[in-house]
Design an enzyme around this catalytic site. Sequence first.
Site, PDB file in Angstrom:
ATOM      1  CG  HIS A  88      41.510  28.860  25.076  1.00 53.00           C
ATOM      2  ND1 HIS A  88      40.597  28.136  25.796  1.00 53.00           N
ATOM      3  CD2 HIS A  88      42.408  29.338  25.974  1.00 53.00           C
ATOM      4  CE1 HIS A  88      40.912  28.165  27.077  1.00 53.00           C
ATOM      5  NE2 HIS A  88      42.011  28.885  27.203  1.00 53.00           N
ATOM      6  NE  ARG A 127      32.137  11.609  22.531  1.00 52.93           N
ATOM      7  CZ  ARG A 127      31.202  11.782  21.591  1.00 52.93           C
ATOM      8  NH1 ARG A 127      30.125  12.502  21.844  1.00 52.93           N
ATOM      9  NH2 ARG A 127      31.332  11.241  20.395  1.00 52.93           N
TER      10      ARG A 127
END
Length: 154
Positions: A88, A127
Amino acid sequence: MVDYEGGLDGSDLRLAVVVSRFNEIVTEPLLRGALATARDLGVGDEALDVFRVPGAFELPQAARRLAGAGGYDAIVCLGAVVRGETPHFDYVCNEASRGLTMVSQEFNLPVAFGVLTCDTMAQARARSGGSAGNKGDEAMRAALEMANLFRKIG
């Protein structure tokens, strides 16, 4: 020779930010980083619109609609896809990046890719304001620079 560069002055730019709600623990800090950077670089609140979509797969759909409606100098797209146990991840990442590239090319409009594609949630959190900075900030800077460059190019 003439050397062109866009610059980061956002004082006369109108921007759309499209943010995914999926992995909100990561995307909300990305959004905060992008909005803080926009404001720091002169973009007024009246020139910033935020649109929320379910996930990264929906980012190109919203970006296309916004680009088609006009009125924006750039669109910043923010999301986070974290690898799981199935393929996915690959489908979502590929289609989000391909779709956003197509919108940018079709509408000749800067579309900043602020979609994290990480192997772990720890990487994504790093991040989105952690030890690796804030990629929302970086996406906003890229959008401003490209919008200003596009204005110079005409």
